[in-house]
Design a protein around this motif. Structure first.
Motif, PDB file in Angstrom:
ATOM      1  N   ARG A 142      55.381 -77.496 -48.986  1.00 31.09           N
ATOM      2  CA  ARG A 142      55.625 -77.828 -50.392  1.00 31.09           C
ATOM      3  C   ARG A 142      54.453 -77.291 -51.201  1.00 31.09           C
ATOM      4  O   ARG A 142      53.302 -77.592 -50.911  1.00 31.09           O
ATOM      5  CB  ARG A 142      55.734 -79.342 -50.531  1.00 31.09           C
ATOM      6  N   ASP A 143      54.777 -76.488 -52.216  1.00 29.29           N
ATOM      7  CA  ASP A 143      53.755 -75.851 -53.059  1.00 29.29           C
ATOM      8  C   ASP A 143      52.777 -75.039 -52.217  1.00 29.29           C
ATOM      9  O   ASP A 143      51.573 -75.052 -52.445  1.00 29.29           O
ATOM     10  CB  ASP A 143      53.015 -76.893 -53.905  1.00 29.29           C
ATOM     11  N   ARG A 144      53.308 -74.305 -51.262  1.00 30.05           N
ATOM     12  CA  ARG A 144      52.501 -73.488 -50.360  1.00 30.05           C
ATOM     13  C   ARG A 144      52.739 -72.019 -50.666  1.00 30.05           C
ATOM     14  O   ARG A 144      53.884 -71.569 -50.659  1.00 30.05           O
ATOM     15  CB  ARG A 144      52.899 -73.802 -48.930  1.00 30.05           C
ATOM     16  N   PRO A 145      51.682 -71.233 -50.927  1.00 28.14           N
ATOM     17  CA  PRO A 145      51.871 -69.796 -51.167  1.00 28.14           C
ATOM     18  C   PRO A 145      52.355 -69.082 -49.904  1.00 28.14           C
ATOM     19  O   PRO A 145      51.966 -69.458 -48.794  1.00 28.14           O
ATOM     20  CB  PRO A 145      50.488 -69.293 -51.571  1.00 28.14           C
ATOM     21  N   VAL A 146      53.191 -68.076 -50.098  1.00 26.89           N
ATOM     22  CA  VAL A 146      53.669 -67.252 -48.986  1.00 26.89           C
ATOM     23  C   VAL A 146      53.467 -65.787 -49.340  1.00 26.89           C
ATOM     24  O   VAL A 146      53.311 -65.427 -50.495  1.00 26.89           O
ATOM     25  CB  VAL A 146      55.156 -67.521 -48.667  1.00 26.89           C
ATOM     26  N   GLN A 150      56.340 -62.950 -44.200  1.00 26.97           N
ATOM     27  CA  GLN A 150      56.109 -64.278 -43.625  1.00 26.97           C
ATOM     28  C   GLN A 150      57.401 -65.093 -43.601  1.00 26.97           C
ATOM     29  O   GLN A 150      58.224 -65.011 -44.509  1.00 26.97           O
ATOM     30  CB  GLN A 150      55.054 -65.021 -44.445  1.00 26.97           C
ATOM     31  N   CYS A 151      57.564 -65.904 -42.540  1.00 28.28           N
ATOM     32  CA  CYS A 151      58.653 -66.871 -42.454  1.00 28.28           C
ATOM     33  C   CYS A 151      58.045 -68.266 -42.481  1.00 28.28           C
ATOM     34  O   CYS A 151      56.959 -68.484 -41.946  1.00 28.28           O
ATOM     35  CB  CYS A 151      59.445 -66.708 -41.154  1.00 28.28           C
ATOM     36  N   VAL A 152      58.737 -69.199 -43.121  1.00 28.09           N
ATOM     37  CA  VAL A 152      58.309 -70.598 -43.143  1.00 28.09           C
ATOM     38  C   VAL A 152      59.477 -71.451 -42.667  1.00 28.09           C
ATOM     39  O   VAL A 152      60.644 -71.143 -42.941  1.00 28.09           O
ATOM     40  CB  VAL A 152      57.823 -71.042 -44.540  1.00 28.09           C
ATOM     41  N   ARG A 153      59.147 -72.525 -41.936  1.00 28.96           N
ATOM     42  CA  ARG A 153      60.179 -73.355 -41.332  1.00 28.96           C
ATOM     43  C   ARG A 153      59.725 -74.809 -41.321  1.00 28.96           C
ATOM     44  O   ARG A 153      58.540 -75.096 -41.160  1.00 28.96           O
ATOM     45  CB  ARG A 153      60.425 -72.881 -39.901  1.00 28.96           C
ATOM     46  N   GLY A 154      60.674 -75.721 -41.475  1.00 28.73           N
ATOM     47  CA  GLY A 154      60.369 -77.141 -41.383  1.00 28.73           C
ATOM     48  C   GLY A 154      61.525 -77.986 -41.886  1.00 28.73           C
ATOM     49  O   GLY A 154      62.570 -77.477 -42.277  1.00 28.73           O
ATOM     50  N   TRP A 155      61.305 -79.296 -41.878  1.00 28.93           N
ATOM     51  CA  TRP A 155      62.320 -80.274 -42.268  1.00 28.93           C
ATOM     52  C   TRP A 155      62.056 -80.795 -43.674  1.00 28.93           C
ATOM     53  O   TRP A 155      60.905 -80.968 -44.062  1.00 28.93           O
ATOM     54  CB  TRP A 155      62.311 -81.449 -41.303  1.00 28.93           C
ATOM     55  N   ILE A 156      63.142 -81.077 -44.401  1.00 36.35           N
ATOM     56  CA  ILE A 156      63.066 -81.757 -45.694  1.00 36.35           C
ATOM     57  C   ILE A 156      63.837 -83.066 -45.552  1.00 36.35           C
ATOM     58  O   ILE A 156      65.028 -83.055 -45.214  1.00 36.35           O
ATOM     59  CB  ILE A 156      63.670 -80.917 -46.836  1.00 36.35           C
ATOM     60  N   PRO A 157      63.175 -84.211 -45.798  1.00 36.21           N
ATOM     61  CA  PRO A 157      63.869 -85.500 -45.696  1.00 36.21           C
ATOM     62  C   PRO A 157      64.538 -85.887 -47.021  1.00 36.21           C
ATOM     63  O   PRO A 157      64.101 -85.470 -48.094  1.00 36.21           O
ATOM     64  CB  PRO A 157      62.732 -86.471 -45.365  1.00 36.21           C
ATOM     65  N   TYR A 158      65.584 -86.695 -46.914  1.00 38.53           N
ATOM     66  CA  TYR A 158      66.313 -87.218 -48.071  1.00 38.53           C
ATOM     67  C   TYR A 158      66.626 -88.685 -47.811  1.00 38.53           C
ATOM     68  O   TYR A 158      66.928 -89.065 -46.687  1.00 38.53           O
ATOM     69  CB  TYR A 158      67.645 -86.477 -48.281  1.00 38.53           C
ATOM     70  N   GLU A 159      66.599 -89.488 -48.859  1.00 37.81           N
ATOM     71  CA  GLU A 159      67.021 -90.879 -48.772  1.00 37.81           C
ATOM     72  C   GLU A 159      68.481 -90.911 -49.232  1.00 37.81           C
ATOM     73  O   GLU A 159      68.785 -90.585 -50.379  1.00 37.81           O
ATOM     74  CB  GLU A 159      66.137 -91.735 -49.685  1.00 37.81           C
ATOM     75  N   VAL A 160      69.402 -91.300 -48.315  1.00 43.74           N
ATOM     76  CA  VAL A 160      70.835 -91.221 -48.595  1.00 43.74           C
ATOM     77  C   VAL A 160      71.512 -92.556 -48.292  1.00 43.74           C
ATOM     78  O   VAL A 160      70.988 -93.371 -47.524  1.00 43.74           O
ATOM     79  CB  VAL A 160      71.493 -90.099 -47.759  1.00 43.74           C
TER      80      VAL A 160
END
Length: 189
Positions: A142-146, A150-160
């Motif tokens: 989050r708010d990370r320069p690329v 470059q490839c970036v990977r990860g999870w994004i959580p949600y409250e559902v």
């Protein structure tokens, strides 16, 4: 407006003009027919639905590359429950690879373009605050320069809402001065 010209020779084409029966040669008659096309209404193009796990190319005003929703998980494991009763966490694992970056100042990745959508029209955005300590998986930057390449990977959580799965995962960029709005959706099964 489309114009079509018809040339008629002899009496056959000029009957409506009162051709005489004298058999004398007639001069060529010209008629102009005007055809007006029906107006068309521009319709907004619906986003294409993609299967989770499928890669999609992007070409926005600052960068080109590919993006993929790798997985959807609900419930999404957390060390702490959501703050709201009747809710649980869901998560998407995504990967974005940047082929080119045209912005001189570079670009940063984040959670903001990603959301979950439900058939009833509800849209769930990612949380504005979180603690990485809540989750045992790597979170998407989050708010990370690329940089290009470059490839970036990860999870994004949600409250559902507990037990209610979304219909799609959406990636949405608003229109800018140089780029039309872009929306891509992956189908949740």
């Amino acid at each position: 407006m489309l114009k079509v010209q018809l040339a008629t020779l002899g009496c056959a084409g000029a009957l409506a003009a009162g051709c005489s029966g004298s058999g004398a040669p007639q001069s060529a008659q010209t008629a102009t027919v005007t055809v007006t096309a029906e107006p068309t209404v521009a319709t907004e193009k619906q986003p294409a639905l993609i299967k989770i796990g499928s890669q999609h190319p992007f070409n926005d005003s600052d960068s080109t590359g590919t993006m993929t929703v790798l997985k959807f998980r609900q419930p999404f494991p957390s060390r702490f429950p959501p703050d709201r009763a009747g809710y649980e966490f869901a998560g998407i694992e995504i990967r974005q690879c940047f082929k080119t970056i045209s912005a001189k100042e570079g670009i940063s990745v984040g959670w903001e373009p990603w959301s979950l959508t439900y058939k009833n029209g509800t849209i769930v955005d990612p949380p504005s605050s979180w603690s990485a300590d809540h989750f045992s998986v790597p979170l998407y930057p989050r708010d990370r320069p690329v940089r290009a390449g470059q490839c970036v990977r990860g999870w994004i959580p949600y409250e559902v809402p507990k037990g209610k799965k979304p219909s799609t995962v959406a990636y949405t960029l608003p229109a800018s001065d140089t780029q039309a709005a872009m929306q891509v959706e992956w189908t949740v099964r």
